[in-house]
Structure formats: structure tokens, C-alpha cells
Design a protein around this motif. Structure first.
Motif, PDB file in Angstrom:
ATOM      1  N   SER A 181       0.838  -1.200   0.000  1.00 60.94           N
ATOM      2  CA  SER A 181       0.000   0.000   0.000  1.00 60.94           C
ATOM      3  C   SER A 181       0.867   1.242   0.000  1.00 60.94           C
ATOM      4  O   SER A 181       2.004   1.237   0.490  1.00 60.94           O
ATOM      5  N   LYS A 182       0.295   2.295  -0.538  1.00 59.63           N
ATOM      6  CA  LYS A 182       1.011   3.568  -0.589  1.00 59.63           C
ATOM      7  C   LYS A 182       1.239   4.113   0.823  1.00 59.63           C
ATOM      8  O   LYS A 182       2.288   4.672   1.137  1.00 59.63           O
ATOM      9  N   SER A 183       0.228   3.930   1.679  1.00 60.24           N
ATOM     10  CA  SER A 183       0.324   4.502   3.024  1.00 60.24           C
ATOM     11  C   SER A 183       1.458   3.874   3.828  1.00 60.24           C
ATOM     12  O   SER A 183       2.102   4.530   4.644  1.00 60.24           O
ATOM     13  N   LEU A 184       1.725   2.569   3.601  1.00 61.51           N
ATOM     14  CA  LEU A 184       2.807   1.906   4.319  1.00 61.51           C
ATOM     15  C   LEU A 184       4.170   2.146   3.670  1.00 61.51           C
ATOM     16  O   LEU A 184       5.210   1.851   4.258  1.00 61.51           O
TER      17      LEU A 184
END
Length: 375
Positions: free
Chosen positions: A153-156
């Protein structure tokens, strides 16, 4: 806006403080099937609901926004009959899909985390707006792509871009790696996965090229009847390949089981390579090569999409510029290495090996002599 207004007019939504919410209870009363994808029940959801911003505007916690009134700081907003605001997440997707497909379409995909509430909401509002059910005939929910066991994921910040991967491997290798798993299963993206895919893809491609090159005559003779119990080796091999082809079709019919289909293709590759490298008469070899090309193009090509065109497959690969630059130097070192080993001068041979390593060269000794490539 037109879709939201239509759902309002039909009594499946209500306005509250400038926002419009889908009335899930009304949908259920009129024969809706709440939880058809996720298995969730209305009562369970209401009992376990959280207090979120805007919840007080809803008649019940399961209702979802079709249109939201925008706060002053919200950047994207449009005028509507209810407020200056923006469409709900779910209605955006239904508006786009039905704009292209009108009232129904065959397959809707997405990650398995979208089954609830997103895809459930798409079912409710789509069926209410069109008056037609089902809007979607088949829902395919794919597993996550993971990095070291965690969802990419982008957030991680733990994601690879396609561009990153294509700097390492051919696009067909990446496709092979992705379809060598059932679409509902998670995939752990890592170097080992790509290396394994590259090795197996090269086996497939090499077999395909061998079959293409073995077609020496455009008018093949008839082949023996396929029969696993045949005393004729060619007839038995054809029987095995026919059975693998049937297994391939059954795998794809079984919820797009591409992993099992790939296994059948690799089984075909083993059998085809064995026959092509066997002791066949020229006419039989040519006929079998035509058969093998058709079989691989139908399964690995047209269905799985992991075969290049014949022209691309037969084209000579472009030499790496670095390899061309050091070719003369490496060939000279290999001659010196062979002479040193012949003279049992192991210190010199080791020194030459170190020079080759410093150039980034890997040497493989074969029955026909040393072969080299860039590391």
C-alpha cells in the motif's frame, strides 16, 4: 446527480441536512438482499456500528451517503438540488459503470476488502436505479499483493511500481508471476517469485521457439490417434497432451483457476520438449511441431496471454551494450583460463576468475565449452 435524484424519487433514499443517504432498511423491506456478497446481517451491523461524523444525520448506521454536503474547507464540490457538495464514493462507481454498460454487465472485479460496504452498496443503488437485477452477473474479488507478508500500500510505503519491476524482468515474466496464483489468493511479491517466474517462463518460451523452428514443411502429415494407452510413443504423448488440454480448460472453468492452468501448460512444455528432442522421423517431427505450436498458442497464448507473437519469439535478442563492450576482453580471458586449467596452473586460473568477477561476468562450463553472461 440524476442518479441520486432518481433513487430519491423512488423512495430508497432520503435527504438530511443537505446530504442524501441510501435507506438500506427500505431496500431490505422491498426484497433487497443485504449482505449478499459479505454475508453480513443488518442487525449485526447496527449492533456493532461506530459513532462517526455525520452518523446523527442517518436514520440507521447501515445507511450510506449518495451525496454529501461539503464543509467550507472541502476543495472538490459542486452545486446540487440538496447542497454544495460531492458524490458519495459508491455512487461514483455505479454512475461510471452504468454510463458504459447501461443496466447490466458480466464481470466486476476488485480487492476482497471492497465486498463490504463498497460493492454491496453498488448492488443496492444500481438495482434501485435501473429497476433491473442483477446489474452485475459475476463478482471477482482478488487477494492482496503483499510485500514480506504485509499488504502492499502507498500509506505503508512498501510498494513496488510496475516501472520498478520492469527494470528487472520482462513484462511477460511479470504477467506469468501474477497469473501463477489464483486471483482470490494473496501474492507475496519478492525476488524469489520473480526469479521462479522468469525460469518457468523461459522454459515455456524456449519450448515454443523450438516448436516454431521444427516446422519444416507447411503441410504436415496426419498424426497418430491420441491415446495414453497406445504402444506408439507419439500416440501416447499426444494422449497425454490432450488430457492436459482438457485439464487446462477445466481449471479455467473452475473460477478462473489460472494457477492450475499454468501447471497444465508447464506439463505440456515438458512433454512437448521430450518429443521434439526425441527420435522422430522428419515428417512426424514436422507434424508434431505444428500441433505443439497450435496447442501452446491456444492455451498459453490466447487464454493466458503469456506468449509473444511468432515474430517476436523468433527475433534474435538485442545484445546488452555492456556485454558487447567487454566481449573481446572476456573471450581473451576465457582462452587464458582454459590454458591455465589445462596446465593445472590453479593460481593463474583463480586470478583470471577474479578478473572475470570484477567485470561482472558469470561463467558456466558446459559440455561444449564455457558460456558467459553478465551477472
Amino acid at each position: 446527480i440524476e442518479m441520486v435524484q432518481d433513487i430519491l424519487d423512488k423512495g430508497w433514499a432520503y435527504e438530511s441536512n443537505g446530504s442524501v443517504y441510501f435507506d438500506v432498511a427500505a431496500y431490505n423491506r422491498d426484497g433487497g438482499d443485504y449482505g449478499v456478497l459479505s454475508g453480513r446481517k443488518m442487525d449485526e451491523l447496527m449492533a456493532g456500528s461506530r459513532e462517526l461524523d455525520g452518523q446523527e444525520e442517518k436514520r440507521n448506521p447501515a445507511d450510506f451517503a449518495l451525496w454529501k454536503k461539503a464543509p467550507p474547507e472541502h476543495i472538490m464540490k459542486w452545486s446540487s438540488p440538496w447542497s454544495v457538495g460531492y458524490p458519495g464514493w459508491h455512487i461514483e462507481c455505479t454512475a461510471m459503470s452504468l454510463d458504459h454498460f447501461e443496466k447490466e454487465f458480466d464481470i466486476h472485479g476488485g480487492g476482497h476488502d471492497l465486498r463490504f460496504p463498497h460493492h454491496e452498496a453498488e448492488i443496492f443503488q444500481g438495482e434501485c436505479h435501473t429497476g433491473h437485477a442483477p446489474v452485475v452477473h459475476h463478482w471477482l474479488h482478488n487477494g492482496f499483493v503483499n510485500i514480506d507478508g504485509e499488504k502492499m500500500s502507498k500509506s505503508l510505503g512498501n510498494f513496488w511500481t510496475i516501472r520498478d519491476i520492469l527494470a528487472q524482468v520482462d513484462a511477460m515474466v511479470l504477467r506469468f508471476a501474477l497469473i501463477n496464483a489464483h486471483y482470490r489468493s494473496p501474492i507475496d511479491m519478492n525476488e524469489a517469485l520473480l526469479n521462479d517466474a522468469e525460469r518457468n517462463y523461459n522454459r515455456l518460451l524456449g519450448c515454443y521457439v523450438d516448436a516454431l523452428k521444427s516446422r519444416t514443411d507447411p503441410t504436415p502429415v496426419s498424426l497418430p490417434q491420441p491415446d495414453i494407452a497406445s504402444p506408439l510413443p507419439l500416440g501416447k504423448s499426444l494422449g497425454l497432451l490432450e488430457k492436459m488440454g482438457e485439464g487446462f480448460a477445466q481449471a479455467m472453468d473452475d473460477d478462473f483457476n489460472s494457477r492450475e492452468a499454468v501447471a497444465k501448460v508447464l506439463g505440456m512444455v515438458r512433454e512437448i520438449s521430450k518429443v521434439l528432442n526425441g527420435d522422430l522421423e522428419a515428417a512426424d517431427s514436422n507434424a508434431f511441431a505444428h500441433y505443439a505450436v497450435e496447442l501452446l498458442e491456444e492455451t498459453a497464448g490466447r487464454v493466458l496471454g503469456v506468449l509473444p507473437s511468432q515474430e517476436v519469439a523468433l527475433a534474435e535478442p538485442e545484445e546488452h551494450p555492456r556485454k558487447a563492450e567487454i566481449a573481446d576482453q572476456v573471450e581473451a580471458l576465457l582462452v587464458q583460463r582454459a590454458e591455465a586449467r589445462e596446465a593445472k596452473n590453479w593460481d593463474l586460473a583463480d586470478s583470471i576468475r577474479d578478473q572475470l568477477n570484477a567485470l561482472g561476468v558469470v561463467v558456466t562450463d558446459t559440455a561444449t565449452g564455457p558460456e558467459w553472461d553478465l551477472a
